[in-house]
Write a protein that holds these residues in place. Sequence first.
Motif, PDB file in Angstrom:
ATOM      1  N   GLY A 154      43.382  41.973  40.954  1.00  0.00           N
ATOM      2  CA  GLY A 154      42.801  42.302  42.253  1.00  0.00           C
ATOM      3  C   GLY A 154      42.666  43.795  42.441  1.00  0.00           C
ATOM      4  O   GLY A 154      41.628  44.299  42.905  1.00  0.00           O
ATOM      5  N   SER A 161      34.997  48.185  41.808  1.00  0.00           N
ATOM      6  CA  SER A 161      33.937  48.089  42.820  1.00  0.00           C
ATOM      7  C   SER A 161      33.571  49.463  43.377  1.00  0.00           C
ATOM      8  O   SER A 161      32.437  49.672  43.836  1.00  0.00           O
ATOM      9  N   LEU A 179      34.239  43.419  50.239  1.00  0.00           N
ATOM     10  CA  LEU A 179      34.123  42.039  49.759  1.00  0.00           C
ATOM     11  C   LEU A 179      35.063  41.795  48.584  1.00  0.00           C
ATOM     12  O   LEU A 179      35.735  40.755  48.515  1.00  0.00           O
ATOM     13  N   THR A 180      35.123  42.745  47.655  1.00  0.00           N
ATOM     14  CA  THR A 180      36.021  42.607  46.507  1.00  0.00           C
ATOM     15  C   THR A 180      37.476  42.536  46.948  1.00  0.00           C
ATOM     16  O   THR A 180      38.258  41.725  46.452  1.00  0.00           O
ATOM     17  N   LEU A 183      38.142  39.111  48.463  1.00  0.00           N
ATOM     18  CA  LEU A 183      38.297  38.086  47.420  1.00  0.00           C
ATOM     19  C   LEU A 183      39.666  38.192  46.758  1.00  0.00           C
ATOM     20  O   LEU A 183      40.288  37.177  46.433  1.00  0.00           O
ATOM     21  N   VAL A 186      42.163  36.694  49.150  1.00  0.00           N
ATOM     22  CA  VAL A 186      42.035  35.229  49.143  1.00  0.00           C
ATOM     23  C   VAL A 186      42.680  34.637  47.895  1.00  0.00           C
ATOM     24  O   VAL A 186      43.386  33.624  47.961  1.00  0.00           O
ATOM     25  N   ALA A 187      42.458  35.285  46.748  1.00  0.00           N
ATOM     26  CA  ALA A 187      43.060  34.808  45.495  1.00  0.00           C
ATOM     27  C   ALA A 187      44.580  34.852  45.574  1.00  0.00           C
ATOM     28  O   ALA A 187      45.263  33.908  45.166  1.00  0.00           O
ATOM     29  N   THR A 190      45.756  32.071  47.857  1.00  0.00           N
ATOM     30  CA  THR A 190      45.663  30.777  47.176  1.00  0.00           C
ATOM     31  C   THR A 190      46.832  30.591  46.220  1.00  0.00           C
ATOM     32  O   THR A 190      47.426  29.509  46.139  1.00  0.00           O
ATOM     33  N   GLY A 319      38.419  29.293  43.769  1.00  0.00           N
ATOM     34  CA  GLY A 319      37.210  30.071  43.465  1.00  0.00           C
ATOM     35  C   GLY A 319      37.501  31.251  42.572  1.00  0.00           C
ATOM     36  O   GLY A 319      37.247  31.215  41.354  1.00  0.00           O
ATOM     37  N   THR A 320      38.047  32.330  43.123  1.00  0.00           N
ATOM     38  CA  THR A 320      38.320  33.540  42.347  1.00  0.00           C
ATOM     39  C   THR A 320      39.495  33.365  41.390  1.00  0.00           C
ATOM     40  O   THR A 320      39.721  34.219  40.534  1.00  0.00           O
ATOM     41  N   THR A 321      40.240  32.270  41.549  1.00  0.00           N
ATOM     42  CA  THR A 321      41.386  32.028  40.667  1.00  0.00           C
ATOM     43  C   THR A 321      41.026  31.095  39.501  1.00  0.00           C
ATOM     44  O   THR A 321      41.917  30.637  38.786  1.00  0.00           O
TER      45      THR A 321
END
Length: 612
Positions: A154, A161, A179-180, A183, A186-187, A190, A319-321
């Motif tokens: 991350g 980015s 946004l990066t 994400l 969120v990862a 999760t 998703g990102t995971t």
Amino acid sequence: MDFGKLGVTRNFVLPALCIFLVPVISLLFFLHAQQQLNARYREAILKQIANDPTLNEEQRHEATAFHRAIPLSRLILQDEVAKSFDAETRFHFATFRWAIRLSIWSIAAGVLVLALAGVCVLFSMRSQRALALSLAVGWHVLRIYTAIQVLVQGVLLVALSFWVTALWFNLYSVKLIGLTALLAVVAAGTLIKGIFTVPKFSAEVEGEIFPKNHGAPIWKELESICATLGTEPPDQIIAGIDDNFFVTDAPLTVNGERYQGRTLYISLSLLKQLDGDEAKAVLAHEMAHFSGMDTLYGGKISRLEHRYDHYLQTLYEGGTTIPIFYFLNVFRFLFALSLGKHSRQREFRADGIAADVVSPQSNAKALLRVSAYSAYRGNVEQEVFDQESVLESTNLREKIEQGFAPFAQQFLSSADLDHIETAHPFDTHPPIADRLTAMGVSLRDRETTALLETKGDGKWYELIAGASEIESNLWRSYEERFLKVHEQSLPYRFLPENDAEREIVERAFPKMEFSCKKGLITIDDQSIAFAEWQDKLPWSDVGNCVLDDGTLKIHRESTAGGDLQIKMQWFRAAAERQQFLETFEKYLGRYKIAAEFQEQKCRQREEDSSAE
């Protein structure tokens, strides 16, 4: 799933290597970025040296050689040198330095964990205890590793980015960075959810519970077998109507109640078909799993597998995971190979014990009869389910009981025993042919082929008080559910060609009307109509559909009329929009499923005609 060498590589190994993608890209980019920054400052420093009047030729030569040989990224680590540069320059070099370090650590940790997990998998092949220990250690190592990887990757993604655009295009995008970062958060969320969520592990089984009762006939016989094997009898028996027998230490839910301890599941429907020695061989086989601590380790392993699989599912849905999911999935696959090996060993051992308690022939006969029953029951249920009319009743129990004996007599001549395995809810079994060979029973012997020529006497069925009533009640409940599922499936089979089929479909999918600002929208099992359109749009003409920026865009398979659209803003309320979209999807889905079903029927008829 393809489990050949290429299949394993394509499905497991290559996706697992995606976990190295971010750190490898980061390493290459930030090495490049550091080199670019070094070159920029080297050029400025060399220019300054060349124009410095205080230096003689020898000093200028030495200074030039020094700065050509040693980049600023190394020199700036010294406090004296760092103080001569501004904070921004120091920050840039520090960012590159730590990004490179994190990338290298991430790659090295991945390689190390690969090696460690590989050792765990190899160690797990030694025994069931080793498998349980390896899976426990592997679970803890892998989840700690993946947690660190998500955080590290991350950070690297956020750094990329900014610096990719800053270095190459002299600009940066706040939206891209935000946004990066989102994400990455969120990862991480999760991952935390997957790690700290402990799923409940309890299988639901339908049947009737028989608690331990030393005076009951069935318990006396079981205790006699257990005494012979030197193991304790189960804590409870579940009597059901499935096509298998099994034992487990895992918690089970029966009629809403949760039961712990050692459980034996017996099939009343199967017991009725077995003679005394066959049933004794089956139960001796199951009790042998208790004596070998198969269920003890099986329960531990099952709980670990359940938690591992829950974690995998969480990562897959994150998703990102996804790269983390594939990395862990390769080890799940390897542990499954080890589990399959021990499963085969457990079954061969239990078969050998059952053969010693009764006889190899009786155990072979029991295995064949159980397999034959499972195959015949599956055939009967499939035949009934395939009927394309509303059923008043199924009569499954009667059909199975009446037709099983003649089916069993010819089972050996028609079955592919190399691929037939006995059913089990928690385990996999070796093919019947391998199990018979391990007991020294040959399928080529006349004695073996004649094993199923006589019917079983159902002796053990009579040892269970109230068996007939219990079995009848269970079959009644099962057939009611079967009828319900069959009726629910019928509308998904027809593109109505007669009144009977049309009635079935229209009862489940009646005409629906939706009012919007542009007029009335009508949906039925055949088509969708809209006041704005010239004609109805048959479902057969509907291709790809996309909800894009509040507009449902419908691609027509035919060229006539062009594509169509319905704007969600035309509906007066959000609830109406949602109901319309759900109905549209449901009715279109039904048609597509029915069309595919009819196409498969046509292909099957053509294949059957060719075979004849």
